[in-house]
Design a protein around this motif. Structure first.
Motif, mmCIF file in Angstrom:
data_model
loop_
_atom_site.group_PDB
_atom_site.id
_atom_site.type_symbol
_atom_site.label_atom_id
_atom_site.label_comp_id
_atom_site.label_asym_id
_atom_site.label_seq_id
_atom_site.Cartn_x
_atom_site.Cartn_y
_atom_site.Cartn_z
ATOM 1 N N GLN A 63 0.805 -1.214 0.000
ATOM 2 C CA GLN A 63 0.000 0.000 0.000
ATOM 3 C C GLN A 63 0.843 1.271 0.000
ATOM 4 O O GLN A 63 0.346 2.333 -0.384
ATOM 5 C CB GLN A 63 -0.952 0.002 1.200
ATOM 6 N N LEU A 64 2.095 1.169 0.417
ATOM 7 C CA LEU A 64 2.955 2.351 0.332
ATOM 8 C C LEU A 64 3.121 2.794 -1.116
ATOM 9 O O LEU A 64 3.234 3.994 -1.397
ATOM 10 C CB LEU A 64 4.319 2.070 0.955
ATOM 11 N N GLU A 65 3.119 1.857 -2.037
ATOM 12 C CA GLU A 65 3.229 2.210 -3.449
ATOM 13 C C GLU A 65 1.972 2.934 -3.934
ATOM 14 O O GLU A 65 2.049 3.887 -4.717
ATOM 15 C CB GLU A 65 3.505 0.959 -4.283
ATOM 16 N N SER A 66 0.823 2.499 -3.455
ATOM 17 C CA SER A 66 -0.425 3.193 -3.796
ATOM 18 C C SER A 66 -0.438 4.611 -3.236
ATOM 19 O O SER A 66 -0.901 5.548 -3.895
ATOM 20 C CB SER A 66 -1.630 2.409 -3.263
ATOM 21 N N LEU A 67 0.067 4.785 -2.011
ATOM 22 C CA LEU A 67 0.161 6.118 -1.420
ATOM 23 C C LEU A 67 1.101 7.011 -2.229
ATOM 24 O O LEU A 67 0.786 8.178 -2.492
ATOM 25 C CB LEU A 67 0.664 6.032 0.020
ATOM 26 N N ALA A 68 2.242 6.470 -2.613
ATOM 27 C CA ALA A 68 3.196 7.249 -3.404
ATOM 28 C C ALA A 68 2.582 7.662 -4.736
ATOM 29 O O ALA A 68 2.750 8.809 -5.188
ATOM 30 C CB ALA A 68 4.470 6.446 -3.627
ATOM 31 N N LEU A 69 1.869 6.744 -5.371
ATOM 32 C CA LEU A 69 1.204 7.060 -6.639
ATOM 33 C C LEU A 69 0.183 8.172 -6.450
ATOM 34 O O LEU A 69 0.117 9.122 -7.255
ATOM 35 C CB LEU A 69 0.526 5.802 -7.187
ATOM 36 N N GLN A 70 -0.605 8.087 -5.390
ATOM 37 C CA GLN A 70 -1.623 9.100 -5.121
ATOM 38 C C GLN A 70 -0.984 10.471 -4.896
ATOM 39 O O GLN A 70 -1.428 11.488 -5.447
ATOM 40 C CB GLN A 70 -2.466 8.687 -3.915
ATOM 41 N N LEU A 71 0.072 10.516 -4.093
ATOM 42 C CA LEU A 71 0.779 11.769 -3.856
ATOM 43 C C LEU A 71 1.343 12.342 -5.157
ATOM 44 O O LEU A 71 1.235 13.548 -5.430
ATOM 45 C CB LEU A 71 1.912 11.561 -2.855
ATOM 46 N N ALA A 72 1.960 11.478 -5.955
ATOM 47 C CA ALA A 72 2.588 11.944 -7.196
ATOM 48 C C ALA A 72 1.557 12.455 -8.191
ATOM 49 O O ALA A 72 1.780 13.466 -8.872
ATOM 50 C CB ALA A 72 3.419 10.818 -7.809
ATOM 51 N N LEU A 73 0.411 11.796 -8.280
ATOM 52 C CA LEU A 73 -0.653 12.265 -9.165
ATOM 53 C C LEU A 73 -1.195 13.618 -8.707
ATOM 54 O O LEU A 73 -1.438 14.513 -9.521
ATOM 55 C CB LEU A 73 -1.784 11.240 -9.224
ATOM 56 N N MET A 74 -1.354 13.769 -7.404
ATOM 57 C CA MET A 74 -1.883 15.024 -6.868
ATOM 58 C C MET A 74 -0.909 16.180 -7.071
ATOM 59 O O MET A 74 -1.328 17.327 -7.267
ATOM 60 C CB MET A 74 -2.216 14.859 -5.381
ATOM 61 N N GLN A 75 0.387 15.894 -7.041
ATOM 62 C CA GLN A 75 1.394 16.953 -7.132
ATOM 63 C C GLN A 75 2.064 17.000 -8.509
ATOM 64 O O GLN A 75 3.089 17.669 -8.681
ATOM 65 C CB GLN A 75 2.440 16.748 -6.030
ATOM 66 N N TRP A 76 1.502 16.341 -9.488
ATOM 67 C CA TRP A 76 2.102 16.236 -10.815
ATOM 68 C C TRP A 76 2.268 17.602 -11.474
ATOM 69 O O TRP A 76 1.338 18.417 -11.497
ATOM 70 C CB TRP A 76 1.244 15.346 -11.704
ATOM 71 N N GLN A 77 3.473 17.832 -12.005
ATOM 72 C CA GLN A 77 3.749 19.095 -12.695
ATOM 73 C C GLN A 77 4.388 18.858 -14.070
ATOM 74 O O GLN A 77 5.110 19.708 -14.580
ATOM 75 C CB GLN A 77 4.661 19.973 -11.838
ATOM 76 N N GLY A 78 4.137 17.701 -14.637
ATOM 77 C CA GLY A 78 4.594 17.436 -15.990
ATOM 78 C C GLY A 78 5.759 16.482 -16.097
ATOM 79 O O GLY A 78 5.977 15.883 -17.155
ATOM 80 N N THR A 79 6.544 16.349 -15.040
ATOM 81 C CA THR A 79 7.682 15.425 -15.033
ATOM 82 C C THR A 79 7.782 14.776 -13.649
ATOM 83 O O THR A 79 7.163 15.233 -12.685
ATOM 84 C CB THR A 79 9.016 16.145 -15.324
ATOM 85 N N ILE A 80 8.586 13.711 -13.575
ATOM 86 C CA ILE A 80 8.818 13.084 -12.268
ATOM 87 C C ILE A 80 9.574 14.068 -11.377
ATOM 88 O O ILE A 80 10.670 14.533 -11.713
ATOM 89 C CB ILE A 80 9.628 11.783 -12.422
ATOM 90 N N GLN A 81 8.960 14.394 -10.253
ATOM 91 C CA GLN A 81 9.535 15.322 -9.281
ATOM 92 C C GLN A 81 9.367 14.728 -7.886
ATOM 93 O O GLN A 81 8.504 13.872 -7.666
ATOM 94 C CB GLN A 81 8.815 16.679 -9.341
ATOM 95 N N PRO A 82 10.163 15.180 -6.911
ATOM 96 C CA PRO A 82 9.917 14.741 -5.536
ATOM 97 C C PRO A 82 8.516 15.140 -5.071
ATOM 98 O O PRO A 82 7.967 16.149 -5.521
ATOM 99 C CB PRO A 82 10.994 15.484 -4.727
ATOM 100 N N VAL A 83 7.941 14.335 -4.196
ATOM 101 C CA VAL A 83 6.660 14.682 -3.585
ATOM 102 C C VAL A 83 6.921 15.164 -2.161
ATOM 103 O O VAL A 83 7.900 14.762 -1.524
ATOM 104 C CB VAL A 83 5.685 13.488 -3.591
ATOM 105 N N TYR A 84 6.040 16.013 -1.676
ATOM 106 C CA TYR A 84 6.267 16.656 -0.388
ATOM 107 C C TYR A 84 5.024 16.574 0.494
ATOM 108 O O TYR A 84 3.888 16.588 0.005
ATOM 109 C CB TYR A 84 6.642 18.129 -0.581
ATOM 110 N N ILE A 85 5.271 16.509 1.789
ATOM 111 C CA ILE A 85 4.226 16.655 2.802
ATOM 112 C C ILE A 85 4.566 17.917 3.579
ATOM 113 O O ILE A 85 5.614 17.989 4.232
ATOM 114 C CB ILE A 85 4.182 15.430 3.728
ATOM 115 N N THR A 86 3.715 18.917 3.482
ATOM 116 C CA THR A 86 4.014 20.208 4.090
ATOM 117 C C THR A 86 2.944 20.601 5.111
ATOM 118 O O THR A 86 1.755 20.517 4.841
ATOM 119 C CB THR A 86 4.112 21.309 3.021
ATOM 120 N N GLN A 87 3.398 20.969 6.273
ATOM 121 C CA GLN A 87 2.562 21.495 7.352
ATOM 122 C C GLN A 87 1.299 20.662 7.584
ATOM 123 O O GLN A 87 0.179 21.185 7.565
ATOM 124 C CB GLN A 87 2.176 22.948 7.052
#
Length: 357
Positions: A38-62
């Motif tokens: 399920q960690l992979e599903s979480l990573a996918l969800q985060l990356a889709l939500m923060q997608w900016q056109g290329t593979i970028q780091p995902v962040y959890i802020t505040q």
């Protein structure tokens, strides 16, 4: 335009187009495909939500935890282990830092805010983490009359949205949801029944630990509530607005509104246990796209929670036998979200590590 219509919220569905590229990035890490579950599903969800056109780091802020508190008229029937005064006492405990949710938020790095949505009495205190969004002094006894008026239902949704907009507007991109309210497992069961048509007896459990005699009273009262709702609205299920008016609670309405606004802002929603899941179901009935932004943190011991998770097509992260509420399960899940972001950002690929299978 009604706030109970999806067009009012215009929640953007997640763009799934980059999913194959993101999955390739995940599968290219030094592990067998799917090995992190399920960690992979979480990573996918985060990356889709923060997608900016290329593979970028995902962040959890505040990251923040919002605990919404209210009272319920049905609690006057002695169907809880505690009197209604405990709602206010526990809110004071939250503000003094003495509850389980305080400990878990401190441990895992979540800011905690407590919202008075409609306790019987307002607290005569001023505190930086205390937000007053009172709709009324408790909702009505749903076994005898609607929980609230149409206007109060709208106000609950809008108040919750205002709270979430304030939090996300200051940089928070992960919002956890918790609740406090003596008797709120009763109204949550009734709300789920109203939204799905499932017999309320199948959804009614012992809450924080009532005895068998109290459970029988609770089940009978909730069946009266559903019979009254059907007489007023017609056969179940009913519309989200009718469900909230006839069977809901002010904290559940505000949580649903806050979830809608959080998804509208493109931020992640941490869904706690039974009561918060009932609010999540309400939110998805208003705007189905909000489901894309939800993470279901745990399966509680409360009867009916598995049913609502199935209705939401949700696989919870944890199953620890929790039945406390407050947002505790959501707070405990944040380290898993951080771990998902960490492996997505920092784990080597087969290519970079020069590992050849």
């Amino acid at each position: 335009m009604s706030i109970f219509e999806s067009t009012f919220w215009s929640v953007p569905p997640l763009n799934r187009e980059p999913e194959p590229l993101i999955r390739g990035h995940i599968d290219g890490k030094t592990k067998p495909p799917g090995a992190l579950g399920q960690l992979e599903s979480l990573a996918l969800q985060l990356a889709l939500m923060q997608w900016q056109g290329t593979i970028q780091p995902v962040y959890i802020t505040q990251p923040a935890m919002l605990v919404f508190a209210a009272d319920h008229g049905i609690a006057a029937h002695n169907i809880s282990i505690a009197p209604q005064t405990v709602t206010q006492q526990m809110v004071l405990n939250f503000l003094n830092g003495g509850a389980a949710i305080n400990a878990f938020c401190a441990t895992n790095g979540l800011a905690l805010k407590v919202i008075d949505c409609g306790m019987i009495k307002a607290l005569p205190v001023s505190h930086e983490d205390y937000i007053v969004k009172r709709v009324a002094s408790g909702s009505h006894d749903i076994s005898r009359q609607p929980a609230m008026s149409d206007m109060e239902a709208e106000l609950a949704i809008l108040h919750g949205a205002d709270v979430a907009k304030c939090i996300t507007g200051k940089g928070c991109n992960v919002v956890g949801f918790g609740e406090m309210g003596i008797g709120n497992t009763s109204v949550a069961a009734a709300l789920i029944s109203a939204l799905t048509g499932e017999p309320v007896r199948n959804l009614t459990g012992k809450g924080t630990g009532i005895n068998d005699s109290q459970l029988t009273v609770k089940q009978n009262l909730l069946e009266q509530a559903m019979a009254r709702t059907e007489t007023a609205c017609g056969n179940l299920p009913v519309s989200p607005e009718q469900a909230l008016v006839h069977t809901g609670g002010f904290e559940i309405g505000q949580i649903a509104g806050a979830m809608l606004a959080t998804a509208q802002a493109g931020k992640l929603i941490l869904v706690d246990g039974f009561i918060v899941s009932a609010a999540a179901l309400l939110a998805t009935k208003i705007a189905p796209e909000v489901r894309d932004y939800m993470v279901f943190c745990h399966c509680s011991a409360e009867r009916g929670h598995k049913f609502v998770l199935e209705q939401l097509n949700a696989t919870p992260l944890l199953d620890l036998g929790l039945r406390l509420g407050e947002g505790t399960g959501a707070a405990l899940s944040l380290p898993l979200l951080k771990a998902a972001a960490s492996f997505y950002n920092d784990m080597a690929s087969f290519e970079s590590a020069k590992v050849v299978l």
